[in-house]
Write a protein that holds these residues in place. Structure first.
Motif, PDB file in Angstrom:
ATOM      1  N   MET A  81       0.834  -1.212   0.000  1.00 23.47           N
ATOM      2  CA  MET A  81       0.000   0.000   0.000  1.00 23.47           C
ATOM      3  C   MET A  81       0.873   1.268   0.000  1.00 23.47           C
ATOM      4  SD  MET A  81      -2.911  -1.059  -0.180  1.00 23.47           S
ATOM      5  CE  MET A  81      -3.501  -2.739  -0.206  1.00 23.47           C
ATOM      6  N   ASP A  82       2.138   1.096   0.331  1.00 23.65           N
ATOM      7  CA  ASP A  82       3.056   2.237   0.403  1.00 23.65           C
ATOM      8  C   ASP A  82       4.432   1.787  -0.092  1.00 23.65           C
ATOM      9  OD1 ASP A  82       4.341   4.573   0.997  1.00 23.65           O
ATOM     10  OD2 ASP A  82       4.261   4.333   3.181  1.00 23.65           O
ATOM     11  N   PRO A  83       4.538   1.569  -1.432  1.00 23.37           N
ATOM     12  CA  PRO A  83       5.759   0.958  -1.988  1.00 23.37           C
ATOM     13  C   PRO A  83       7.037   1.747  -1.692  1.00 23.37           C
ATOM     14  CG  PRO A  83       4.013   1.030  -3.638  1.00 23.37           C
ATOM     15  CD  PRO A  83       3.522   1.818  -2.476  1.00 23.37           C
ATOM     16  N   GLY A  84       6.924   3.069  -1.489  1.00 22.68           N
ATOM     17  CA  GLY A  84       8.124   3.874  -1.271  1.00 22.68           C
ATOM     18  C   GLY A  84       8.412   4.143   0.195  1.00 22.68           C
ATOM     19  N   LYS A  85       7.757   3.424   1.083  1.00 23.35           N
ATOM     20  CA  LYS A  85       7.927   3.636   2.529  1.00 23.35           C
ATOM     21  C   LYS A  85       9.426   3.745   2.870  1.00 23.35           C
ATOM     22  CE  LYS A  85       7.248   0.034   5.258  1.00 23.35           C
ATOM     23  NZ  LYS A  85       6.748  -1.004   6.166  1.00 23.35           N
ATOM     24  N   PRO A  86       9.853   4.846   3.499  1.00 22.29           N
ATOM     25  CA  PRO A  86      11.302   5.068   3.676  1.00 22.29           C
ATOM     26  C   PRO A  86      12.035   3.969   4.441  1.00 22.29           C
ATOM     27  CG  PRO A  86      10.044   7.054   4.220  1.00 22.29           C
ATOM     28  CD  PRO A  86       9.045   5.975   3.987  1.00 22.29           C
ATOM     29  N   ASP A  87      11.384   3.354   5.424  1.00 20.18           N
ATOM     30  CA  ASP A  87      12.110   2.357   6.223  1.00 20.18           C
ATOM     31  C   ASP A  87      11.934   0.931   5.700  1.00 20.18           C
ATOM     32  OD1 ASP A  87       9.483   2.039   6.854  1.00 20.18           O
ATOM     33  OD2 ASP A  87       9.777   1.895   9.027  1.00 20.18           O
ATOM     34  N   ARG A  88      11.427   0.788   4.464  1.00 18.16           N
ATOM     35  CA  ARG A  88      11.231  -0.559   3.910  1.00 18.16           C
ATOM     36  C   ARG A  88      12.567  -1.252   3.658  1.00 18.16           C
ATOM     37  NH1 ARG A  88      11.675   2.945  -0.008  1.00 18.16           N
ATOM     38  NH2 ARG A  88      12.650   2.387  -1.998  1.00 18.16           N
ATOM     39  N   ASP A  89      12.561  -2.563   3.671  1.00 18.37           N
ATOM     40  CA  ASP A  89      13.717  -3.290   3.174  1.00 18.37           C
ATOM     41  C   ASP A  89      13.797  -3.069   1.668  1.00 18.37           C
ATOM     42  OD1 ASP A  89      14.353  -4.285   5.680  1.00 18.37           O
ATOM     43  OD2 ASP A  89      13.300  -6.187   5.379  1.00 18.37           O
ATOM     44  N   ARG A  90      15.007  -3.087   1.146  1.00 18.49           N
ATOM     45  CA  ARG A  90      15.201  -2.891  -0.301  1.00 18.49           C
ATOM     46  C   ARG A  90      15.485  -4.233  -0.979  1.00 18.49           C
ATOM     47  NH1 ARG A  90      14.445   1.744   2.573  1.00 18.49           N
ATOM     48  NH2 ARG A  90      15.115   3.608   1.467  1.00 18.49           N
ATOM     49  N   PHE A  91      14.997  -4.354  -2.210  1.00 19.82           N
ATOM     50  CA  PHE A  91      15.327  -5.536  -3.014  1.00 19.82           C
ATOM     51  C   PHE A  91      15.806  -5.086  -4.394  1.00 19.82           C
ATOM     52  CE2 PHE A  91      14.086  -8.672  -6.263  1.00 19.82           C
ATOM     53  CZ  PHE A  91      14.954  -9.693  -5.883  1.00 19.82           C
ATOM     54  N   VAL A  92      16.963  -5.599  -4.783  1.00 14.04           N
ATOM     55  CA  VAL A  92      17.518  -5.276  -6.109  1.00 14.04           C
ATOM     56  C   VAL A  92      17.607  -6.569  -6.915  1.00 14.04           C
ATOM     57  CG1 VAL A  92      19.519  -4.382  -7.367  1.00 14.04           C
ATOM     58  CG2 VAL A  92      18.885  -3.373  -5.150  1.00 14.04           C
ATOM     59  N   LEU A  93      16.871  -6.624  -8.019  1.00 18.19           N
ATOM     60  CA  LEU A  93      16.972  -7.796  -8.881  1.00 18.19           C
ATOM     61  C   LEU A  93      18.178  -7.603  -9.797  1.00 18.19           C
ATOM     62  CD1 LEU A  93      15.728 -10.497  -9.781  1.00 18.19           C
ATOM     63  CD2 LEU A  93      14.489  -9.215 -11.538  1.00 18.19           C
ATOM     64  N   TYR A 170      18.540  -6.671   0.047  1.00 13.57           N
ATOM     65  CA  TYR A 170      18.661  -8.006  -0.540  1.00 13.57           C
ATOM     66  C   TYR A 170      18.854  -7.866  -2.041  1.00 13.57           C
ATOM     67  CZ  TYR A 170      16.574  -9.381   3.911  1.00 13.57           C
ATOM     68  OH  TYR A 170      16.332  -9.549   5.253  1.00 13.57           O
ATOM     69  N   THR A 171      19.727  -8.702  -2.580  1.00 13.39           N
ATOM     70  CA  THR A 171      19.887  -8.668  -4.042  1.00 13.39           C
ATOM     71  C   THR A 171      20.034 -10.089  -4.576  1.00 13.39           C
ATOM     72  OG1 THR A 171      21.157  -7.760  -5.901  1.00 13.39           O
ATOM     73  CG2 THR A 171      22.397  -8.238  -3.900  1.00 13.39           C
ATOM     74  N   LEU A 172      19.410 -10.333  -5.710  1.00 13.82           N
ATOM     75  CA  LEU A 172      19.418 -11.675  -6.315  1.00 13.82           C
ATOM     76  C   LEU A 172      20.243 -11.642  -7.610  1.00 13.82           C
ATOM     77  CD1 LEU A 172      18.412 -14.615  -6.593  1.00 13.82           C
ATOM     78  CD2 LEU A 172      16.293 -13.713  -7.595  1.00 13.82           C
ATOM     79  N   ALA A 173      21.298 -12.463  -7.625  1.00 12.20           N
ATOM     80  CA  ALA A 173      22.191 -12.522  -8.789  1.00 12.20           C
ATOM     81  C   ALA A 173      22.137 -13.913  -9.421  1.00 12.20           C
ATOM     82  CB  ALA A 173      23.621 -12.201  -8.355  1.00 12.20           C
ATOM     83  N   GLY A 174      22.548 -14.003 -10.668  1.00 12.76           N
ATOM     84  CA  GLY A 174      22.615 -15.302 -11.344  1.00 12.76           C
ATOM     85  C   GLY A 174      24.014 -15.895 -11.203  1.00 12.76           C
TER      86      GLY A 174
END
Ligand SMILES: Cc1ncc(C[n+]2csc(CCOP(=O)(O)OP(=O)(O)O)c2C)c(N)n1
Ligand SMILES: [Mg+2]
Length: 308
Positions: A81-93, A170-174
């Protein structure tokens, strides 16, 4: 199926969401079975997106279905509901080509309607072939050029540390992707800055675009390499929620260094004719193959529901 028509999974996505919201609101751990059912839904989303686009990357999306499920339903502190919430965990694909899996997971979590998956890669759609942080709700970083994700994630993690924020990155690599030199520069930096708020996940499906990683340019042993760069390394079965749960917990408990989770997976997992088959790194399904894939997933889902 004629062009322009698609199976509308929006109802099942909506149903799933309301079922899950009850569980999430109670803040109790979801059963592994529930997660398996979500992974099955994500695989259906992958098939739908790729089939209707007539292109895309099913193999590496399917291998990461459990990883996406665990991240988006158990691990990440995020709010659809708040995708840009400042304290959210970050995910980088970092392996940005597997948007079918990423978008299916975001849709499942409620960032946008599941029916939108059928617009994947179409003109005007916000679901393009590679993630665009300016267009798609829930996407923290644009990606697609392999090798860059760990650098970006390390920057986000350092920023969190410098501003005394608790969010994790968190980041997901191949496994083919980690042949890129930039990966190791970023790994060296992340360990040097003691970024224990950073988790790198390597989808170790053993295949890249044109062969096995071993025959093209072996990254093995992946754990020892990351350890040599100062990471804590854990190797798990990337299709086992039990093992993923333990690994992510270990990452949280590890202080003073970043963690890499090497998730051993099967490329194309869940669709018999795609499993371990190089031609499904990217590939176009005909109608018969799409129907077969969906039947297989439906059969699996029925079994999962019967067992619960
Ligand atoms: C810098 C760069 N070079 C080449 C590509 C083209 N490309 C897209 S996917 C891929 C193979 C990636 O293999 P892997 O990292 O093992 O991904 P997975 O098996 O999970 O699909 C390549 C070479 C790219 N996107 N970026
Ligand atoms: Mg691979």
């Amino acid at each position: 199926m004629p062009d322009g028509m698609f199976r509308d999974y929006s109802l099942s996505f909506t149903g799933r969401r309301s079922l899950l919201s009850d569980i999430l609101e109670r803040e109790v751990g979801m059963e592994y079975k529930e997660l398996q059912i979500i992974a099955n839904d994500i695989r259906k989303g992958i098939m739908e997106a790729v089939y209707h686009a007539g292109c895309g990357h099913p193999g590496g999306s399917l291998s990461a279905a459990e990883i996406f499920t665990y991240l988006f339903f158990k691990e990440l502190n995020i709010d659809e509901m708040d995708p840009g919430k400042p304290d959210r965990d970050r995910f980088v694909l970092s392996k940005g080509h597997i948007t079918p899996g990423y978008y299916a997971a975001l849709a499942q979590r409620g960032f946008f309607p599941g029916a939108e998956l059928s617009t994947f890669r179409k003109l005007g759609s916000r679901l393009q072939g590679h993630p665009d942080m300016k267009k798609t709700p829930g996407v923290d970083m644009s990606s697609g050029s392999l090798g860059q994700g760990i650098s970006v994630a390390a920057g986000m993690a350092l920023s969190g540390k410098l501003s005394f924020k608790d969010y994790r990155v968190y980041t997901l690599a191949g496994d083919g992707e980690i042949q890129e030199g930039q990966v190791w520069e970023a790994a060296m930096f992340a360990a040097h800055r003691k970024l224990d708020n950073l988790v790198v996940i390597v989808d170790n499906n053993n295949l890249q675009i044109d062969g096995t990683v071993e025959e093209i340019c072996s990254p093995y042993p992946i754990d020892k390499k990351f350890e040599a760069f100062g990471f804590h390394a854990v190797t798990v079965n990337g299709h086992s929620f039990e093992e993923l749960e333990k690994a992510f917990l270990t990452a949280k408990q590890t202080k003073g260094k970043p963690t890499v989770i090497i998730a051993e997976t099967v490329k194309g997992k869940g669709i018999s004719f795609m499993e371990n088959n190089l031609s499904w790194h990217s590939g176009v399904m005909n109608e018969e193959q799409y129907e077969l894939a969906m039947e297989e997933l439906e059969r699996e889902r029925k079994l999962l529901c019967q067992e619960s």
